[in-house]
Design a protein around this motif. Structure first.
Motif, PDB file in Angstrom:
ATOM      1  N   ALA A 184      -7.333  11.573  -0.928  1.00  0.00           N
ATOM      2  CA  ALA A 184      -6.996  11.128  -2.286  1.00  0.00           C
ATOM      3  C   ALA A 184      -7.870   9.951  -2.696  1.00  0.00           C
ATOM      4  CB  ALA A 184      -5.522  10.741  -2.344  1.00  0.00           C
ATOM      5  N   TRP A 185      -8.125   9.047  -1.768  1.00  0.00           N
ATOM      6  CA  TRP A 185      -8.949   7.862  -2.027  1.00  0.00           C
ATOM      7  C   TRP A 185     -10.371   8.276  -2.390  1.00  0.00           C
ATOM      8  CZ3 TRP A 185     -10.055   3.656   2.236  1.00  0.00           C
ATOM      9  CH2 TRP A 185     -10.360   2.426   1.620  1.00  0.00           C
ATOM     10  N   ALA A 186     -10.950   9.157  -1.574  1.00  0.00           N
ATOM     11  CA  ALA A 186     -12.318   9.614  -1.826  1.00  0.00           C
ATOM     12  C   ALA A 186     -12.412  10.359  -3.158  1.00  0.00           C
ATOM     13  CB  ALA A 186     -12.784  10.509  -0.683  1.00  0.00           C
ATOM     14  N   LYS A 187     -11.382  11.160  -3.479  1.00  0.00           N
ATOM     15  CA  LYS A 187     -11.404  11.897  -4.750  1.00  0.00           C
ATOM     16  C   LYS A 187     -11.359  10.943  -5.938  1.00  0.00           C
ATOM     17  CE  LYS A 187      -9.400  15.832  -7.199  1.00  0.00           C
ATOM     18  NZ  LYS A 187      -9.583  15.183  -8.499  1.00  0.00           N
ATOM     19  N   LEU A 188     -10.569   9.891  -5.848  1.00  0.00           N
ATOM     20  CA  LEU A 188     -10.522   8.903  -6.924  1.00  0.00           C
ATOM     21  C   LEU A 188     -11.882   8.236  -7.109  1.00  0.00           C
ATOM     22  CD1 LEU A 188      -7.038   7.332  -6.196  1.00  0.00           C
ATOM     23  CD2 LEU A 188      -7.749   8.227  -8.421  1.00  0.00           C
ATOM     24  N   VAL A 189     -12.528   7.872  -6.012  1.00  0.00           N
ATOM     25  CA  VAL A 189     -13.861   7.257  -6.090  1.00  0.00           C
ATOM     26  C   VAL A 189     -14.838   8.223  -6.751  1.00  0.00           C
ATOM     27  CG1 VAL A 189     -15.813   6.378  -4.754  1.00  0.00           C
ATOM     28  CG2 VAL A 189     -13.479   5.765  -4.087  1.00  0.00           C
ATOM     29  N   LYS A 190     -14.813   9.482  -6.316  1.00  0.00           N
ATOM     30  CA  LYS A 190     -15.736  10.472  -6.876  1.00  0.00           C
ATOM     31  C   LYS A 190     -15.492  10.678  -8.363  1.00  0.00           C
ATOM     32  CE  LYS A 190     -17.384  15.217  -6.375  1.00  0.00           C
ATOM     33  NZ  LYS A 190     -17.302  16.485  -5.614  1.00  0.00           N
ATOM     34  N   ASP A 191     -14.239  10.694  -8.750  1.00  0.00           N
ATOM     35  CA  ASP A 191     -13.904  10.908 -10.160  1.00  0.00           C
ATOM     36  C   ASP A 191     -14.328   9.737 -11.046  1.00  0.00           C
ATOM     37  OD1 ASP A 191     -12.801  13.351  -9.542  1.00  0.00           O
ATOM     38  OD2 ASP A 191     -10.724  12.648  -9.580  1.00  0.00           O
ATOM     39  N   LEU A 192     -14.353   8.525 -10.477  1.00  0.00           N
ATOM     40  CA  LEU A 192     -14.610   7.335 -11.288  1.00  0.00           C
ATOM     41  C   LEU A 192     -16.082   6.907 -11.297  1.00  0.00           C
ATOM     42  CD1 LEU A 192     -11.469   5.202 -10.331  1.00  0.00           C
ATOM     43  CD2 LEU A 192     -11.867   6.467 -12.450  1.00  0.00           C
ATOM     44  N   ILE A 193     -16.758   6.983 -10.173  1.00  0.00           N
ATOM     45  CA  ILE A 193     -18.128   6.477 -10.064  1.00  0.00           C
ATOM     46  C   ILE A 193     -19.116   7.607 -10.324  1.00  0.00           C
ATOM     47  CG2 ILE A 193     -19.814   5.369  -8.548  1.00  0.00           C
ATOM     48  CD1 ILE A 193     -17.523   3.524  -9.357  1.00  0.00           C
ATOM     49  N   THR A 232     -19.106  -5.372  -8.847  1.00  0.00           N
ATOM     50  CA  THR A 232     -18.939  -4.795 -10.185  1.00  0.00           C
ATOM     51  C   THR A 232     -18.192  -3.460 -10.181  1.00  0.00           C
ATOM     52  OG1 THR A 232     -21.134  -3.780 -10.020  1.00  0.00           O
ATOM     53  CG2 THR A 232     -20.985  -5.948 -11.082  1.00  0.00           C
ATOM     54  N   GLY A 233     -18.172  -2.758  -9.064  1.00  0.00           N
ATOM     55  CA  GLY A 233     -17.524  -1.467  -9.003  1.00  0.00           C
ATOM     56  C   GLY A 233     -16.038  -1.538  -9.311  1.00  0.00           C
ATOM     57  N   PHE A 234     -15.580  -0.738 -10.270  1.00  0.00           N
ATOM     58  CA  PHE A 234     -14.200  -0.656 -10.750  1.00  0.00           C
ATOM     59  C   PHE A 234     -13.758  -1.902 -11.512  1.00  0.00           C
ATOM     60  CE2 PHE A 234     -14.418   1.428  -6.517  1.00  0.00           C
ATOM     61  CZ  PHE A 234     -14.392   2.729  -6.940  1.00  0.00           C
ATOM     62  N   ARG A 235     -14.535  -2.978 -11.496  1.00  0.00           N
ATOM     63  CA  ARG A 235     -14.147  -4.228 -12.168  1.00  0.00           C
ATOM     64  C   ARG A 235     -14.640  -4.252 -13.609  1.00  0.00           C
ATOM     65  NH1 ARG A 235     -12.404  -9.385 -12.053  1.00  0.00           N
ATOM     66  NH2 ARG A 235     -11.620  -9.278  -9.923  1.00  0.00           N
ATOM     67  N   LEU A 236     -15.915  -4.015 -13.834  1.00  0.00           N
ATOM     68  CA  LEU A 236     -16.435  -4.083 -15.204  1.00  0.00           C
ATOM     69  C   LEU A 236     -15.798  -3.012 -16.077  1.00  0.00           C
ATOM     70  CD1 LEU A 236     -20.244  -4.789 -14.731  1.00  0.00           C
ATOM     71  CD2 LEU A 236     -18.304  -6.370 -14.657  1.00  0.00           C
ATOM     72  N   CYS A 237     -15.604  -1.846 -15.497  1.00  0.00           N
ATOM     73  CA  CYS A 237     -14.890  -0.732 -16.114  1.00  0.00           C
ATOM     74  C   CYS A 237     -14.626   0.255 -14.988  1.00  0.00           C
ATOM     75  CB  CYS A 237     -15.699  -0.113 -17.261  1.00  0.00           C
ATOM     76  SG  CYS A 237     -17.117   0.849 -16.731  1.00  0.00           S
ATOM     77  N   PRO A 238     -13.850   1.313 -15.200  1.00  0.00           N
ATOM     78  CA  PRO A 238     -13.574   2.226 -14.090  1.00  0.00           C
ATOM     79  C   PRO A 238     -14.822   2.782 -13.419  1.00  0.00           C
ATOM     80  CG  PRO A 238     -12.050   2.649 -15.882  1.00  0.00           C
ATOM     81  CD  PRO A 238     -13.047   1.660 -16.396  1.00  0.00           C
ATOM     82  N   SER A 239     -15.894   2.970 -14.184  1.00  0.00           N
ATOM     83  CA  SER A 239     -17.117   3.557 -13.627  1.00  0.00           C
ATOM     84  C   SER A 239     -18.149   2.520 -13.213  1.00  0.00           C
ATOM     85  CB  SER A 239     -17.732   4.531 -14.635  1.00  0.00           C
ATOM     86  OG  SER A 239     -17.946   3.895 -15.882  1.00  0.00           O
ATOM     87  N   GLY A 240     -17.797   1.236 -13.236  1.00  0.00           N
ATOM     88  CA  GLY A 240     -18.690   0.189 -12.775  1.00  0.00           C
ATOM     89  C   GLY A 240     -19.847  -0.086 -13.710  1.00  0.00           C
ATOM     90  N   ALA A 241     -20.816  -0.858 -13.225  1.00  0.00           N
ATOM     91  CA  ALA A 241     -21.980  -1.195 -14.040  1.00  0.00           C
ATOM     92  C   ALA A 241     -22.775   0.042 -14.409  1.00  0.00           C
ATOM     93  CB  ALA A 241     -22.865  -2.193 -13.292  1.00  0.00           C
ATOM     94  N   SER A 291      -7.800   3.393 -13.177  1.00  0.00           N
ATOM     95  CA  SER A 291      -8.550   4.577 -13.582  1.00  0.00           C
ATOM     96  C   SER A 291      -8.729   4.724 -15.089  1.00  0.00           C
ATOM     97  CB  SER A 291      -7.888   5.836 -13.017  1.00  0.00           C
ATOM     98  OG  SER A 291      -6.573   5.982 -13.533  1.00  0.00           O
ATOM     99  N   ASN A 292      -7.836   4.153 -15.893  1.00  0.00           N
ATOM    100  CA  ASN A 292      -7.985   4.337 -17.348  1.00  0.00           C
ATOM    101  C   ASN A 292      -8.634   3.153 -18.057  1.00  0.00           C
ATOM    102  OD1 ASN A 292      -5.983   2.386 -17.559  1.00  0.00           O
ATOM    103  ND2 ASN A 292      -4.371   3.808 -18.172  1.00  0.00           N
TER     104      ASN A 292
END
Length: 451
Positions: free
Chosen positions: A102-111, A235-244, A318-319
């Motif tokens: 689940a963790w890896a899928k969230l990362v893949k979906d966001l970055i 910057t990952g997940f901090r600036l926005c869900p998809s990072g810089a 995520s949103n």
């Protein structure tokens, strides 16, 4: 001893005793270099939301936030619930756990660049692995990094201090940022495996990159067959869900992640193109597995507790709503700080990226008339030439400690004395009270002729 230091010692008797004990057991008395402080660092006891308290019960507005990891603030209820549920099952199984999927899928979906994900235990480990992958994929050994850009403490990226072998320097090229003609000349030699950088500029955006630099860098690396590595540990997940990379619309070949990734627990990851990441996979050819596959063990990689906290945190992030709240708080803080600089007639300014702020203290910015004091145009080269910094952009330790201690005395904890992070729990009330404390500290520092 000035009054600032005297006041600090009086307010921190238990921290002083603990620091004395720690100095006999821990080299330097601290477990992270940035926490070193003269005469001693405070020992923290507990936290909640945007606040924390030390062992002497002094309260602080926390702008360190776990070195940038806690964009959700301290003690987020959903993260803690997920963590406690995982803790009830065990702390370490020495095996794979369902939550990691689940963790890896969230990362893949966001970055955007994350076709596949490999977890590590820290950001330093992530950059170490990313560079190894780049060397294996390209068959080349050298890489490019930029002055003042920070990628952890391992030998390949450390730029100062003892114990770094001389041979390391033959494997890396350190360039000034924003010099595309120089970079093109280096890449054209054909012996570079990768270029690694902090995508918003050195020191998580303290020293900015030119607006066109990243797009040109992507074009250059693609043209010369060089892998582009974005260090999005901060910057990952901090600036926005998809990072810089999401904000910039640029897809690097590899990305390193940490901090917000683990919801406050130790975590790191390398993500990127499948054809590069698959060098970590096992094959049926014994010789390939031994000689060519990229080796990556790690006792605490994707441990059950970090995975549980990471899943909960990334679901919340995520949103983008919580990142927006933190970014708005940072804007309010920077605008208020710049008003204080003007009112007190102190040279300097506050600026930063979403939910991150930096302070230029005690020196007038050379580009002050070209800058809106939120998006600083001061280059790394210009910063290192300012009178109170050394070649790496660091403040004099004694001066920095005095500034930091004045801020601590007023209930403000920053990263060092010059930058900080905001969380979704920093409300208007906290920002207004923090600005009152900043004004008191800067007034004191001006009276003592530190600023």
């Amino acid at each position: 001893m000035n009054s600032i230091i005297k006041n600090y010692i009086q307010r921190h008797p238990r921290s002083a005793r603990l620091a004395e004990q720690g100095s006999t057991l821990i080299p330097g008395g601290v477990t992270h270099d940035v926490r070193y402080l003269l005469p001693f660092a405070p020992f923290i006891d507990r936290s909640s939301g945007p606040l924390k308290w030390d062992v002497d019960n002094n309260e602080y507005f926390d702008f360190v936030l776990g070195h940038g990891a806690l964009i959700l603030g301290h003690g987020n209820a959903l993260v803690e619930k997920s963590l406690f549920n995982a803790l009830g099952r065990g702390t370490h199984f020495g095996g794979e756990v369902e939550n990691v999927i689940a963790w890896a899928k969230l990362v893949k979906d966001l970055i955007p660049s994350a076709e596949k994900v490999k977890f590590t235990s820290s950001g330093t480990e992530a950059t170490m692995l990313a560079l190894r992958l780049a060397r294996a994929f390209t068959g080349k050994e050298k890489f490019v990094m930029f002055c003042l850009h920070f990628h952890g403490w391992h030998d390949h990226v450390a730029v100062m201090g003892g114990g770094i072998p001389d041979c390391i320097n033959s494997g890396r090229v350190i360039l000034p940022p924003n010099k595309l003609d120089l970079l093109e000349k280096v890449l054209s030699k054909g012996d570079i495996a990768a270029v690694i950088l902090e995508p918003t500029g050195a020191a998580y955006g303290a020293f900015r990159l030119n607006s066109e630099f990243n797009a040109s860098l992507r074009e250059l690396t693609s043209r010369f067959g060089v892998l582009l590595i974005y260090d999005e540990i901060v910057t990952g997940f901090r600036l926005c869900p998809s990072g810089a990379q999401g904000l910039q619309g640029i897809k690097p070949d590899l990305t390193t992640l940490a901090k917000c990734l683990g919801g406050g627990l130790p975590a790191g990851a390398v993500v990127g193109r499948s054809e590069v990441m698959d060098l970590l996979s096992f094959g049926h050819d014994r010789a390939w597995n031994i000689n060519e596959r990229v080796y990556h063990p790690g006792t605490f990689n994707a441990n059950p507790l970090s995975a549980a906290a990471g899943v909960a945190a990334l679901k919340l992030l995520s949103n983008g709503e919580l990142q927006y709240k933190a970014a708005e708080a940072s804007k309010r803080l920077c605008r208020g700080l710049n008003r204080i600089f003007d009112q007190l007639n102190i040279a300097g300014c506050a600026y930063g990226d979403p939910s991150i702020f930096h302070l230029l203290l005690g020196v007038e910015c050379p580009d002050i008339h070209e800058c809106d004091r939120l998006n600083c145009t001061l280059s790394a080269d210009a910063f290192t030439k300012l009178p109170f910094t050394n070649a790496y952009g660091f403040l004099d330790l004694k001066r920095a400690s005095t500034i930091k201690i004045s801020l601590l005395n007023k209930g403000l904890d920053l990263m060092g004395c010059r930058s900080g992070f905001l969380s979704s729990t920093h409300t208007d009330r906290e920002i207004e009270k923090a600005l009152e404390a900043f004004e008191e500290a800067f007034t004191e520092l001006k009276r003592e002729k530190i600023l």
